[in-house]
Design a protein around this motif. Sequence first.
Motif, short mmCIF file in Angstrom:
data_model
loop_
_atom_site.label_atom_id
_atom_site.label_comp_id
_atom_site.label_asym_id
_atom_site.label_seq_id
_atom_site.Cartn_x
_atom_site.Cartn_y
_atom_site.Cartn_z
N VAL A 1 -66.23 -22.69 -81.54
CA VAL A 1 -66.29 -23.81 -82.48
C VAL A 1 -67.19 -23.40 -83.64
CG1 VAL A 1 -65.88 -25.61 -80.75
CG2 VAL A 1 -68.21 -24.89 -81.22
N GLU A 2 -66.98 -24.03 -84.78
CA GLU A 2 -67.79 -23.73 -85.96
C GLU A 2 -69.21 -24.27 -85.82
OE1 GLU A 2 -66.88 -21.76 -88.53
OE2 GLU A 2 -65.04 -21.40 -87.38
N THR A 3 -69.35 -25.47 -85.25
CA THR A 3 -70.64 -26.13 -85.10
C THR A 3 -70.94 -26.30 -83.62
OG1 THR A 3 -70.20 -27.35 -87.13
CG2 THR A 3 -71.98 -28.18 -85.73
N PRO A 4 -72.14 -25.96 -83.16
CA PRO A 4 -72.47 -26.15 -81.74
C PRO A 4 -72.26 -27.60 -81.30
CG PRO A 4 -74.17 -24.87 -82.83
CD PRO A 4 -73.25 -25.37 -83.91
N ILE A 5 -71.86 -27.77 -80.06
CA ILE A 5 -71.63 -29.09 -79.50
C ILE A 5 -72.88 -29.54 -78.77
CG2 ILE A 5 -70.21 -30.43 -77.90
CD1 ILE A 5 -67.99 -28.30 -78.38
N ALA A 6 -73.41 -30.70 -79.15
CA ALA A 6 -74.64 -31.22 -78.55
C ALA A 6 -74.31 -31.99 -77.27
CB ALA A 6 -75.35 -32.14 -79.53
N GLU A 7 -75.22 -31.94 -76.32
CA GLU A 7 -75.04 -32.66 -75.06
C GLU A 7 -74.88 -34.16 -75.28
OE1 GLU A 7 -77.31 -33.12 -70.79
OE2 GLU A 7 -77.70 -31.35 -72.01
N THR A 8 -75.45 -34.68 -76.35
CA THR A 8 -75.33 -36.12 -76.64
C THR A 8 -73.88 -36.52 -76.95
OG1 THR A 8 -75.89 -35.70 -78.95
CG2 THR A 8 -77.70 -36.33 -77.47
N GLU A 9 -73.02 -35.53 -77.22
CA GLU A 9 -71.62 -35.81 -77.52
C GLU A 9 -70.73 -35.84 -76.28
OE1 GLU A 9 -70.08 -33.96 -81.17
OE2 GLU A 9 -72.02 -32.94 -81.23
N PHE A 10 -71.29 -35.54 -75.10
CA PHE A 10 -70.49 -35.49 -73.88
C PHE A 10 -69.77 -36.81 -73.58
CE2 PHE A 10 -72.92 -31.75 -71.75
CZ PHE A 10 -72.48 -30.90 -72.76
N PRO A 11 -70.40 -37.98 -73.80
CA PRO A 11 -69.65 -39.23 -73.55
C PRO A 11 -68.37 -39.32 -74.39
CG PRO A 11 -71.98 -39.71 -73.70
CD PRO A 11 -71.79 -38.26 -74.11
N ARG A 12 -68.41 -38.81 -75.61
CA ARG A 12 -67.22 -38.79 -76.46
C ARG A 12 -66.14 -37.90 -75.83
NH1 ARG A 12 -67.14 -36.02 -82.33
NH2 ARG A 12 -65.01 -36.50 -82.91
N HIS A 13 -66.56 -36.78 -75.25
CA HIS A 13 -65.61 -35.88 -74.61
C HIS A 13 -64.95 -36.56 -73.41
CE1 HIS A 13 -68.43 -32.41 -76.02
NE2 HIS A 13 -67.89 -33.06 -77.01
N ARG A 14 -65.76 -37.27 -72.64
CA ARG A 14 -65.21 -37.98 -71.47
C ARG A 14 -64.17 -39.00 -71.91
NH1 ARG A 14 -70.75 -37.94 -70.17
NH2 ARG A 14 -71.19 -36.34 -68.61
N GLN A 15 -64.47 -39.74 -72.97
CA GLN A 15 -63.54 -40.75 -73.47
C GLN A 15 -62.25 -40.11 -73.95
OE1 GLN A 15 -63.79 -43.97 -73.05
NE2 GLN A 15 -61.77 -44.18 -73.93
N GLU A 16 -62.36 -39.00 -74.65
CA GLU A 16 -61.17 -38.29 -75.14
C GLU A 16 -60.33 -37.79 -73.97
OE1 GLU A 16 -58.54 -37.02 -77.99
OE2 GLU A 16 -60.39 -38.11 -78.38
N GLY A 17 -60.99 -37.28 -72.93
CA GLY A 17 -60.27 -36.82 -71.74
C GLY A 17 -59.55 -37.96 -71.05
N ARG A 18 -60.19 -39.11 -70.97
CA ARG A 18 -59.55 -40.28 -70.36
C ARG A 18 -58.32 -40.69 -71.17
NH1 ARG A 18 -65.00 -42.18 -69.94
NH2 ARG A 18 -65.71 -41.86 -67.81
N ALA A 19 -58.45 -40.68 -72.48
CA ALA A 19 -57.32 -41.07 -73.34
C ALA A 19 -56.16 -40.09 -73.16
CB ALA A 19 -57.77 -41.13 -74.79
N ASP A 20 -56.45 -38.79 -73.10
CA ASP A 20 -55.39 -37.80 -72.89
C ASP A 20 -54.72 -38.00 -71.55
OD1 ASP A 20 -55.89 -36.61 -75.32
OD2 ASP A 20 -56.92 -34.86 -74.50
N ARG A 21 -55.52 -38.26 -70.51
CA ARG A 21 -54.98 -38.46 -69.17
C ARG A 21 -54.09 -39.70 -69.13
NH1 ARG A 21 -57.13 -41.43 -64.97
NH2 ARG A 21 -56.10 -41.02 -63.02
N GLN A 22 -54.51 -40.76 -69.76
CA GLN A 22 -53.72 -41.99 -69.77
C GLN A 22 -52.43 -41.80 -70.55
OE1 GLN A 22 -56.57 -44.80 -71.21
NE2 GLN A 22 -57.47 -45.15 -69.20
N ALA A 23 -52.48 -41.02 -71.63
CA ALA A 23 -51.29 -40.78 -72.44
C ALA A 23 -50.26 -39.96 -71.66
CB ALA A 23 -51.66 -40.05 -73.72
N GLU A 24 -50.73 -39.09 -70.75
CA GLU A 24 -49.81 -38.25 -69.99
C GLU A 24 -49.36 -38.88 -68.68
OE1 GLU A 24 -51.66 -34.46 -69.41
OE2 GLU A 24 -51.84 -34.09 -71.54
N ALA A 25 -49.97 -40.00 -68.29
CA ALA A 25 -49.63 -40.63 -67.01
C ALA A 25 -48.20 -41.17 -67.05
CB ALA A 25 -50.62 -41.75 -66.69
N PRO A 26 -47.52 -41.09 -65.91
CA PRO A 26 -46.15 -41.63 -65.89
C PRO A 26 -46.16 -43.14 -66.00
CG PRO A 26 -46.86 -40.99 -63.69
CD PRO A 26 -47.95 -40.56 -64.65
N ALA A 27 -45.10 -43.67 -66.54
CA ALA A 27 -44.99 -45.14 -66.71
C ALA A 27 -44.64 -45.80 -65.40
CB ALA A 27 -43.94 -45.45 -67.76
#
Length: 106
Positions: free
Chosen positions: A80-106
């Motif tokens: 990555v161009e800019t280091p990722i701070a530990e304070t951003e981890f909640p954002r990563h979790r939310q993004e992962g949840r959104a990706d998982r929900q988008a891929e879940a079967p209907a």
Amino acid sequence: MFNWEQDGCTMACKSMNCPCHCPIATSCTLRFFDFDTPEGKATFRHSAAHLLGAAIEELYGAVVAIGPAIDDGFYYDGRVETPIAETEFPRHRQEGRADRQAEAPA
């Protein structure tokens, strides 16, 4: 009663493990594993590594390289161009949840 959407699981068909929502394209004997089994843990961690890779690509424009499951979790190597701070981890979790929900079967 086991509910794969709530409890999560892995299935094996002809020695290939995959999440239970995957389509089955061939005739085989199915075996099911939950997270309490080595097969269930390994498949969960493999899928989680893919979600992590997709999230850091989308959030940071990362160039991802290797992201294996390991004995006690998973990781992804990338640049990555800019280091990722530990304070951003909640954002990563939310993004992962959104990706998982988008891929879940209907």
